[in-house]
Design an enzyme around this catalytic site. Structure first.
Site, PDB file in Angstrom:
ATOM      1  N   CYS A  36      52.327 147.570  98.654  1.00 36.44           N
ATOM      2  CA  CYS A  36      52.871 148.930  99.132  1.00 36.44           C
ATOM      3  C   CYS A  36      51.599 149.991  98.607  1.00 36.44           C
ATOM      4  CB  CYS A  36      53.982 149.302  98.126  1.00 36.44           C
ATOM      5  SG  CYS A  36      53.724 149.489  96.264  1.00 36.44           S
ATOM      6  N   HIS A  92      56.546 152.245 104.928  1.00 34.76           N
ATOM      7  CA  HIS A  92      56.129 151.785 103.736  1.00 34.76           C
ATOM      8  C   HIS A  92      56.019 150.159 104.019  1.00 34.76           C
ATOM      9  CE1 HIS A  92      60.287 150.414 101.897  1.00 34.76           C
ATOM     10  NE2 HIS A  92      60.256 150.594 103.349  1.00 34.76           N
ATOM     11  N   HIS A 101      56.765 151.645  93.285  1.00 29.37           N
ATOM     12  CA  HIS A 101      56.750 151.412  94.826  1.00 29.37           C
ATOM     13  C   HIS A 101      56.106 152.771  95.264  1.00 29.37           C
ATOM     14  CE1 HIS A 101      57.278 149.773  98.712  1.00 29.37           C
ATOM     15  NE2 HIS A 101      58.132 150.612  98.848  1.00 29.37           N
TER      16      HIS A 101
END
Length: 307
Positions: free
Chosen positions: A209, A277, A265
């Site tokens: 990420c 993402h 994240h």
């Protein structure tokens, strides 16, 4: 008298930075060789072993071809390195870890005439006779030695090479790469939709990420911290409670316990209440509708890096 200086650099198209030499398993052999066999490694890596890269803290990050590192220690066939282009709270000099010595090369500095950055997902590096030498991934940066009408001659770990001008972006230094508009990060990121997630990934063979956010912003002229927890405390703060103030390309950060825990994240705000993402092992780069998702309740920060 000119004193020659040298530095160490990544000598394969993508080198994985391991937590320690013992972190690499037998199944990871193709990923620690030179030449590296990334496709073969990742295609043969079962889900359980791929998940263990994260859950067992085996991998830290990755290096791209020609990326400079500091070598702190050489132990057997491994080098303890600092990735100086990847800011991290783990070391003030950059991101630390271990890389097979075979995937590094010591290079003598020469008079540079700027740098070039690979613009597309991948491009061909040619030798000086215009024969194929190596396929380079997105965001690879190499120093320029000279140019012709069609090519930049670059200094590479393999020696001198050629890159077609239309495939790269020129700047006088990496610090002078043009700073592109905020929404350009999202446009670039869309090219990687459906790319499988890879823990520690920093290339078009797989991003994690924060590797995804790091690289899209790098392509737009912004060198940000490597990890999500570090990214979440830099840049310009934007109110997480006012979605109407978010802009396409802002970074949204997420934490456990409905946003009260540690940052875990990050992704790009895509506009229209959506997130671009690289989610997690077993999933691929996607555009997600935030409303009704688990992530909606976990937003803990919003940061703006590009302008």
């Amino acid at each position: 008298m000119t004193v020659e200086k040298s530095y160490w650099a990544c000598a394969v198209k993508v080198a994985t930075v391991w937590t320690e030499p013992a972190s690499a398993r037998e199944v990871d052999g193709p990923g620690i060789s030179n030449p590296v066999q990334l496709v073969e490694w990742l295609e043969a890596l079962p889900y359980k072993e791929r998940l263990a890269l994260c859950d067992e803290n085996r991998v830290q990050t990755q290096l791209l071809y020609g990326e400079p590192v500091i070598v702190d220690e050489i132990k057997d066939e491994w080098a303890k390195i600092i990735a100086v282009w990847q800011p991290s709270k783990k070391d003030e000099r950059g991101y630390p870890g271990w890389v097979p010595l075979a995937q590094l090369k010591e290079i003598v500095e020469a008079g540079n005439k700027g740098i070039v950055r690979v613009k597309g997902t991948r491009t061909q590096l040619w030798d000086t006779e215009e024969k194929p030498l190596l396929i380079l991934p997105f965001n690879t940066i190499l120093p320029v030695l000279a140019e012709t009408d069609d090519f930049y001659k670059v200094r590479a770990p393999h020696g001198e090479g050629l890159l077609r001008k239309e495939n790269v972006q020129y700047a006088t230094s990496k610090e002078q790469l043009p700073r592109l508009p905020l929404e350009e990060t999202v446009r670039l990121g869309e090219a990687y939709l459906d790319l499988p997630y890879l823990w520690g990934g920093m290339s078009p063979y797989g991003f994690d990420c924060s590797g995804f956010s790091y690289n899209m912003l790098k392509a737009c002229g912004y060198f940000i911290p490597r990890d999500a927890s570090d990214q979440a405390i830099e840049g310009i703060e934007v109110s997480k409670d006012e979605p109407s103030s978010w802009k396409k390309g802002d970074l949204l950060f997420f934490a456990n316990d409905e946003g009260t825990g540690s940052v875990r994240h990050v992704g790009f705000y895509y506009g229209n209440g959506q997130l671009l993402h690289s989610p997690s092992t077993g999933k691929s780069v996607e555009i997600l509708v935030l409303e009704g998702s688990k992530l909606q309740k976990e937003i803990c920060a919003v940061r703006r890096y590009a302008v």
